[in-house]
Design a protein around this motif. Structure first.
Motif, PDB file in Angstrom:
ATOM      1  N   ARG A  52       3.007  94.088  69.565  1.00 54.75           N
ATOM      2  CA  ARG A  52       3.415  94.799  68.160  1.00 54.75           C
ATOM      3  C   ARG A  52       4.737  94.071  68.311  1.00 54.75           C
ATOM      4  O   ARG A  52       5.831  95.026  67.123  1.00 54.75           O
ATOM      5  N   ARG A 135       4.470  96.249  63.069  1.00 49.24           N
ATOM      6  CA  ARG A 135       3.555  96.782  62.167  1.00 49.24           C
ATOM      7  C   ARG A 135       2.394  96.690  61.004  1.00 49.24           C
ATOM      8  O   ARG A 135       2.933  96.366  59.908  1.00 49.24           O
ATOM      9  N   ARG A 136       1.372  97.063  62.003  1.00 47.26           N
ATOM     10  CA  ARG A 136       0.162  96.093  60.682  1.00 47.26           C
ATOM     11  C   ARG A 136      -0.242  98.246  60.578  1.00 47.26           C
ATOM     12  O   ARG A 136      -0.603  98.885  61.471  1.00 47.26           O
ATOM     13  N   SER A 137      -0.590  98.242  59.086  1.00 42.95           N
ATOM     14  CA  SER A 137      -0.964  99.113  58.956  1.00 42.95           C
ATOM     15  C   SER A 137      -0.946  99.519  57.676  1.00 42.95           C
ATOM     16  O   SER A 137      -1.535  98.117  57.167  1.00 42.95           O
TER      17      SER A 137
ATOM     18  N   GLY B  10      -1.680 100.175  71.322  1.00 44.29           N
ATOM     19  CA  GLY B  10      -0.230 101.896  71.781  1.00 44.29           C
ATOM     20  C   GLY B  10       0.055 102.292  70.593  1.00 44.29           C
ATOM     21  O   GLY B  10       1.110 103.176  70.413  1.00 44.29           O
ATOM     22  N   VAL B  11      -0.308 102.099  69.345  1.00 42.63           N
ATOM     23  CA  VAL B  11       0.169 102.889  68.075  1.00 42.63           C
ATOM     24  C   VAL B  11      -0.021 104.496  67.818  1.00 42.63           C
ATOM     25  O   VAL B  11      -1.945 103.661  67.832  1.00 42.63           O
ATOM     26  N   THR B  12       0.548 105.424  68.071  1.00 41.49           N
ATOM     27  CA  THR B  12      -0.477 106.242  67.091  1.00 41.49           C
ATOM     28  C   THR B  12       0.086 106.715  66.263  1.00 41.49           C
ATOM     29  O   THR B  12       1.519 106.630  65.788  1.00 41.49           O
ATOM     30  N   ALA B  13      -0.999 106.408  65.099  1.00 43.85           N
ATOM     31  CA  ALA B  13      -0.955 106.665  63.836  1.00 43.85           C
ATOM     32  C   ALA B  13      -2.153 107.893  63.772  1.00 43.85           C
ATOM     33  O   ALA B  13      -2.918 108.561  64.510  1.00 43.85           O
ATOM     34  N   GLU B  14      -1.791 108.542  62.363  1.00 47.26           N
ATOM     35  CA  GLU B  14      -2.807 109.602  61.420  1.00 47.26           C
ATOM     36  C   GLU B  14      -4.236 108.715  61.386  1.00 47.26           C
ATOM     37  O   GLU B  14      -4.400 107.735  60.720  1.00 47.26           O
ATOM     38  N   THR B  16      -6.346 108.380  58.567  1.00 51.48           N
ATOM     39  CA  THR B  16      -6.515 107.647  57.864  1.00 51.48           C
ATOM     40  C   THR B  16      -5.951 105.915  57.980  1.00 51.48           C
ATOM     41  O   THR B  16      -6.453 104.609  57.160  1.00 51.48           O
ATOM     42  N   GLU B  17      -5.509 105.369  58.931  1.00 54.47           N
ATOM     43  CA  GLU B  17      -4.842 104.177  59.333  1.00 54.47           C
ATOM     44  C   GLU B  17      -6.668 103.442  60.399  1.00 54.47           C
ATOM     45  O   GLU B  17      -6.772 102.944  60.877  1.00 54.47           O
ATOM     46  N   TYR B  60      -6.755  99.247  59.829  1.00 54.28           N
ATOM     47  CA  TYR B  60      -5.548  99.140  59.052  1.00 54.28           C
ATOM     48  C   TYR B  60      -4.551  98.491  60.526  1.00 54.28           C
ATOM     49  O   TYR B  60      -4.079  98.016  59.817  1.00 54.28           O
ATOM     50  N   GLY B  61      -5.041  98.781  61.499  1.00 56.30           N
ATOM     51  CA  GLY B  61      -3.751  97.755  62.816  1.00 56.30           C
ATOM     52  C   GLY B  61      -4.575  96.693  62.854  1.00 56.30           C
ATOM     53  O   GLY B  61      -4.943  96.018  62.810  1.00 56.30           O
TER      54      GLY B  61
END
Lengths: 184, 106
Positions: A52, A135-137, B10-14, B16-17, B60-61
């Motif tokens: 990332r 950051r991909r979102s 490793g992303v912590t997301a809600e 909707t992602e 989305y990631g």
């Protein structure tokens, strides 16, 4: 080869409490490979980013997009040569190396409250985000990737077909009078 | 609102992602399997009220699939782990601590 194509929004610019500006032409290469790509990138004098991260400086960057995907940003004039060099360096390895310059749009956001405008559009904890993190979102209803150059400047990547949506979204979110003061 | 941690990036997301992918750890019934087994593979799901092992995609990631264990009643997320692996021991331990009455593994 065709002439350089104009960017999706022809350099559109909007001044709100954060300035949104479409970048000029940016060369972009998607590289997908499960093998080690460090030697191939080293041949182009490009470093390999950690998870990332986006590394490099100015117009030459490499971003980590997923465990087997990297996005290489270059001046448009260098793309053809770099694509050929990467393809040659990865010969024999299953890989994808494609020029996606015309498939993406690049927006620059600039202003002291750039984190706030991003936070309005993206489900991301901007308070914890540090410069150099890719950051991909999503931004509103579309996929987007962004990074912070510093505390006042961010760059957003999205697909070219939704560039107008992204621009209008950020322009609306940066309307003067709609400041929240999230990260002040 | 679920908060999931993608093991690939490793992303912590809600939520909707992410995109849900239904029940995890199904055994594919291909050519040569009986009709009942194939029907079960296609249609039979546990659909529990309680602990559920699921597949999710970081749509989305980074775009990768992964597994998650969560409670369908309270939406508590017990953990996530990569595709192609069984639930890790620490996740099972956490599950047992939080849900001592739980039956079976998945």
């Amino acid at each position: 080869m065709s002439d350089p194509v104009s960017t999706a929004l022809a350099g559109a610019r909007h001044v709100g409490y954060v300035t949104i500006e479409e970048a000029g032409p940016v060369g972009m290469i998607t590289l997908r490979c499960r093998a080690d790509v460090a030697p191939a990138l080293a041949a182009l004098n490009l470093p390999v980013p950690g998870q990332r991260r986006i590394v490099g400086a100015g117009a030459r960057r490499v971003a980590w997009m997923s465990p087997d995907e990297w996005l290489i940003l270059l001046p448009p004039a260098d793309v053809a040569r770099a694509t050929a060099a990467l393809t040659a360096a990865l010969a024999g390895q299953p890989h994808l190396c494609a020029d996606v310059s015309d498939a993406r749009a690049v927006l620059h956001l600039h202003g002291p409250r750039v984190r706030e405008v991003l936070a309005k559009a993206c489900p991301v904890d901007l308070g914890r985000m540090t410069p150099g993190e890719m950051r991909r979102s999503r931004a509103g209803q579309i996929a987007a990737a962004f990074w912070l150059e510093d505390d006042r400047t961010a760059t957003v990547l999205c697909y070219r077909s939704v560039a107008r949506y992204a621009f209008d979204l950020f322009a609306m979110l940066a309307r003067p009078g709609s400041e929240v003061g999230l990260f002040d | 609102m679920l908060m999931l941690t993608c093991p690939a990036c490793g992303v912590t997301a809600e939520e909707t992602e992410f995109a849900p992918g239904g029940e995890a750890h199904l055994t594919r019934q291909g050519p040569g399997s009986g009709e009942a087994a194939f029907e079960g593979y296609l249609f039979a799901r546990k659909n529990p009220k309680g602990v559920h092992f699921e597949r999710w995609r970081h749509a989305y990631g980074c775009g990768k699939w992964f597994h998650a264990a969560r409670c369908t009643a309270t939406l508590e997320v017990f953990g996530t782990y990569p595709m192609g692996s069984a639930p890790p021991p620490d996740l099972i331990a956490r599950l047992q601590a939080r849900r001592p009455d739980r039956e079976g593994r998945a």
